[in-house]
Design a protein around this motif. Structure first.
Motif, PDB file in Angstrom:
ATOM      1  N   SER A 154       0.861  -1.174   0.000  1.00  0.00           N
ATOM      2  CA  SER A 154       0.000   0.000   0.000  1.00  0.00           C
ATOM      3  C   SER A 154       0.898   1.225   0.000  1.00  0.00           C
ATOM      4  CB  SER A 154      -0.903   0.015   1.250  1.00  0.00           C
ATOM      5  OG  SER A 154      -0.122   0.189   2.411  1.00  0.00           O
ATOM      6  N   SER A 155       0.305   2.340   0.111  1.00  0.00           N
ATOM      7  CA  SER A 155       1.078   3.585   0.134  1.00  0.00           C
ATOM      8  C   SER A 155       1.408   4.018   1.550  1.00  0.00           C
ATOM      9  CB  SER A 155       0.296   4.695  -0.581  1.00  0.00           C
ATOM     10  OG  SER A 155      -0.972   4.853   0.016  1.00  0.00           O
ATOM     11  N   GLY A 156       1.188   3.126   2.485  1.00  0.00           N
ATOM     12  CA  GLY A 156       1.442   3.479   3.882  1.00  0.00           C
ATOM     13  C   GLY A 156       0.232   4.147   4.508  1.00  0.00           C
ATOM     14  N   LEU A 157       0.309   4.408   5.779  1.00  0.00           N
ATOM     15  CA  LEU A 157      -0.807   5.031   6.484  1.00  0.00           C
ATOM     16  C   LEU A 157      -0.894   6.504   6.124  1.00  0.00           C
ATOM     17  CD1 LEU A 157      -2.999   4.575   8.665  1.00  0.00           C
ATOM     18  CD2 LEU A 157      -1.313   5.321  10.338  1.00  0.00           C
ATOM     19  N   LYS A 158      -2.050   6.919   5.654  1.00  0.00           N
ATOM     20  CA  LYS A 158      -2.262   8.310   5.269  1.00  0.00           C
ATOM     21  C   LYS A 158      -2.713   9.114   6.477  1.00  0.00           C
ATOM     22  CE  LYS A 158      -1.412   7.516   0.925  1.00  0.00           C
ATOM     23  NZ  LYS A 158      -0.176   8.016   0.304  1.00  0.00           N
ATOM     24  N   ILE A 159      -1.987  10.156   6.789  1.00  0.00           N
ATOM     25  CA  ILE A 159      -2.307  11.005   7.930  1.00  0.00           C
ATOM     26  C   ILE A 159      -2.691  12.389   7.442  1.00  0.00           C
ATOM     27  CG2 ILE A 159      -1.448  11.993  10.081  1.00  0.00           C
ATOM     28  CD1 ILE A 159      -1.583   8.988  10.137  1.00  0.00           C
ATOM     29  N   ASN A 160      -3.869  12.826   7.810  1.00  0.00           N
ATOM     30  CA  ASN A 160      -4.296  14.181   7.512  1.00  0.00           C
ATOM     31  C   ASN A 160      -4.205  15.014   8.776  1.00  0.00           C
ATOM     32  OD1 ASN A 160      -5.024  13.575   4.808  1.00  0.00           O
ATOM     33  ND2 ASN A 160      -6.956  12.677   5.548  1.00  0.00           N
ATOM     34  N   GLU A 161      -3.642  16.177   8.642  1.00  0.00           N
ATOM     35  CA  GLU A 161      -3.554  17.056   9.799  1.00  0.00           C
ATOM     36  C   GLU A 161      -4.963  17.426  10.244  1.00  0.00           C
ATOM     37  OE1 GLU A 161      -1.020  17.802  11.478  1.00  0.00           O
ATOM     38  OE2 GLU A 161       0.546  17.001  10.177  1.00  0.00           O
ATOM     39  N   SER A 162      -5.249  17.247  11.515  1.00  0.00           N
ATOM     40  CA  SER A 162      -6.586  17.567  12.017  1.00  0.00           C
ATOM     41  C   SER A 162      -6.553  18.837  12.845  1.00  0.00           C
ATOM     42  CB  SER A 162      -7.126  16.409  12.863  1.00  0.00           C
ATOM     43  OG  SER A 162      -6.333  16.248  14.001  1.00  0.00           O
ATOM     44  N   LYS A 163      -7.609  19.607  12.702  1.00  0.00           N
ATOM     45  CA  LYS A 163      -7.718  20.807  13.518  1.00  0.00           C
ATOM     46  C   LYS A 163      -8.099  20.412  14.941  1.00  0.00           C
ATOM     47  CE  LYS A 163      -9.226  23.601   9.591  1.00  0.00           C
ATOM     48  NZ  LYS A 163     -10.307  24.451   9.033  1.00  0.00           N
ATOM     49  N   ALA A 164      -7.719  21.233  15.882  1.00  0.00           N
ATOM     50  CA  ALA A 164      -8.031  20.946  17.282  1.00  0.00           C
ATOM     51  C   ALA A 164      -9.545  20.880  17.464  1.00  0.00           C
ATOM     52  CB  ALA A 164      -7.432  22.028  18.173  1.00  0.00           C
ATOM     53  N   LYS A 165     -10.006  19.814  18.127  1.00  0.00           N
ATOM     54  CA  LYS A 165     -11.427  19.639  18.377  1.00  0.00           C
ATOM     55  C   LYS A 165     -11.671  19.590  19.874  1.00  0.00           C
ATOM     56  CE  LYS A 165     -12.322  16.913  14.193  1.00  0.00           C
ATOM     57  NZ  LYS A 165     -12.789  15.597  13.687  1.00  0.00           N
ATOM     58  N   ASN A 166     -12.883  19.934  20.258  1.00  0.00           N
ATOM     59  CA  ASN A 166     -13.277  19.813  21.650  1.00  0.00           C
ATOM     60  C   ASN A 166     -13.166  18.355  22.062  1.00  0.00           C
ATOM     61  OD1 ASN A 166     -15.481  19.237  23.793  1.00  0.00           O
ATOM     62  ND2 ASN A 166     -15.220  21.462  23.862  1.00  0.00           N
ATOM     63  N   TRP A 167     -12.681  18.106  23.277  1.00  0.00           N
ATOM     64  CA  TRP A 167     -12.459  16.724  23.702  1.00  0.00           C
ATOM     65  C   TRP A 167     -13.761  15.926  23.758  1.00  0.00           C
ATOM     66  CZ3 TRP A 167     -14.699  14.554  27.984  1.00  0.00           C
ATOM     67  CH2 TRP A 167     -15.253  15.419  28.930  1.00  0.00           C
ATOM     68  N   LYS A 168     -14.873  16.617  23.995  1.00  0.00           N
ATOM     69  CA  LYS A 168     -16.157  15.913  24.029  1.00  0.00           C
ATOM     70  C   LYS A 168     -16.536  15.392  22.640  1.00  0.00           C
ATOM     71  CE  LYS A 168     -17.941  18.607  27.935  1.00  0.00           C
ATOM     72  NZ  LYS A 168     -18.982  19.552  28.389  1.00  0.00           N
ATOM     73  N   VAL A 169     -16.253  16.180  21.613  1.00  0.00           N
ATOM     74  CA  VAL A 169     -16.528  15.749  20.232  1.00  0.00           C
ATOM     75  C   VAL A 169     -15.668  14.542  19.894  1.00  0.00           C
ATOM     76  CG1 VAL A 169     -16.398  16.425  17.805  1.00  0.00           C
ATOM     77  CG2 VAL A 169     -17.175  18.079  19.522  1.00  0.00           C
ATOM     78  N   THR A 170     -14.402  14.593  20.293  1.00  0.00           N
ATOM     79  CA  THR A 170     -13.497  13.474  20.046  1.00  0.00           C
ATOM     80  C   THR A 170     -13.962  12.222  20.783  1.00  0.00           C
ATOM     81  OG1 THR A 170     -11.627  14.992  19.791  1.00  0.00           O
ATOM     82  CG2 THR A 170     -11.106  12.683  20.215  1.00  0.00           C
ATOM     83  N   ALA A 171     -14.406  12.382  22.026  1.00  0.00           N
ATOM     84  CA  ALA A 171     -14.866  11.240  22.820  1.00  0.00           C
ATOM     85  C   ALA A 171     -16.089  10.583  22.191  1.00  0.00           C
ATOM     86  CB  ALA A 171     -15.180  11.690  24.246  1.00  0.00           C
ATOM     87  N   ILE A 172     -17.030  11.395  21.705  1.00  0.00           N
ATOM     88  CA  ILE A 172     -18.232  10.847  21.064  1.00  0.00           C
ATOM     89  C   ILE A 172     -17.857  10.090  19.790  1.00  0.00           C
ATOM     90  CG2 ILE A 172     -20.369  11.469  19.869  1.00  0.00           C
ATOM     91  CD1 ILE A 172     -20.638  13.787  21.918  1.00  0.00           C
ATOM     92  N   ALA A 173     -16.947  10.667  19.017  1.00  0.00           N
ATOM     93  CA  ALA A 173     -16.507  10.002  17.787  1.00  0.00           C
ATOM     94  C   ALA A 173     -15.823   8.674  18.106  1.00  0.00           C
ATOM     95  CB  ALA A 173     -15.559  10.910  17.009  1.00  0.00           C
ATOM     96  N   ALA A 174     -14.996   8.660  19.145  1.00  0.00           N
ATOM     97  CA  ALA A 174     -14.301   7.428  19.532  1.00  0.00           C
ATOM     98  C   ALA A 174     -15.293   6.374  20.014  1.00  0.00           C
ATOM     99  CB  ALA A 174     -13.276   7.734  20.623  1.00  0.00           C
TER     100      ALA A 174
END
Length: 199
Positions: free
Chosen positions: A94-114
């Motif tokens: 494959s082309s390796g793991l693709k990483i996109n720079e992410s903008k800072a998100k509220n930790w609650k939004v990140t927790a819900i997504a996880a």
């Protein structure tokens, strides 16, 4: 202690074997998006499902012992299926793991997504509830096995949190990614053979 170390080995091999959930976790952690929150949510969900799977399967073993071999064979097939996927990725590359720079998100939004990634992924239930549960029921000490699998989860997601920048460099290489998949396929095949002999 044999059950404990078996839990660590199988738990780690399943968690590290890259699937949709872990690709998301890796990409998020390596881009710096609330890594600690992601790690804690994933550890909590893993531990909850592992404990549920192991002790539910142990109750099934006591109430309906004839069902356990069939759960074990299902676990073998799941392991081989995941191993096959890892082997195919290693062969094709494959082309390796693709990483996109992410903008800072509220930790609650990140927790819900996880939480969504962890609990809405059917493979998570196959791996933790069905596979770990059926193998845990065969152990002399299911509780120690469950503890070992939980330790594996803590180790893996804790490592992602601590070493995400270095992993970003390491896994962006297609060659290293193929080596990584080859190692995972080998470990999973070994665990499938071990599980088959215990049935």
């Amino acid at each position: 202690m044999g059950s404990f170390f078996s839990g660590i080995m199988l738990g780690l091999s399943l968690i590290v074997a890259i699937g949709a959930q872990n690709v998301w976790v890796l990409s998020q952690c390596m881009s710096g998006a609330n890594r600690l929150v992601i790690a804690l949510v994933c550890i909590f969900c893993d531990a909850l499902l592992i404990i549920l799977g192991v002790f539910a399967a142990n109750e099934i073993k006591l109430l309906m012992p004839s069902l356990i071999p069939w759960l074990t064979y299902a676990g073998v097939m799941i392991l081989l299926y995941i191993a096959f996927g890892s082997a195919m990725r290693a062969i094709k590359g494959s082309s390796g793991l693709k990483i996109n720079e992410s903008k800072a998100k509220n930790w609650k939004v990140t927790a819900i997504a996880a939480l969504a990634i962890c609990l809405l992924n059917p493979h998570v239930y196959l791996d933790t509830v069905v596979l770990l549960g059926s193998l845990g029921a065969l152990q002399p000490s299911p509780a120690y096995f469950a503890a070992g699998a939980c330790v594996a989860s803590v180790f893996w997601f804790g490592s992602l949190t601590a070493f995400a920048p270095k992993l970003r460099v390491l896994l962006s290489s297609p060659t290293r990614w193929r080596i990584f998949d080859s190692i995972m396929a080998t470990i999973l095949i070994f665990m499938a053979i071990q599980l088959w002999t215990m049935a």
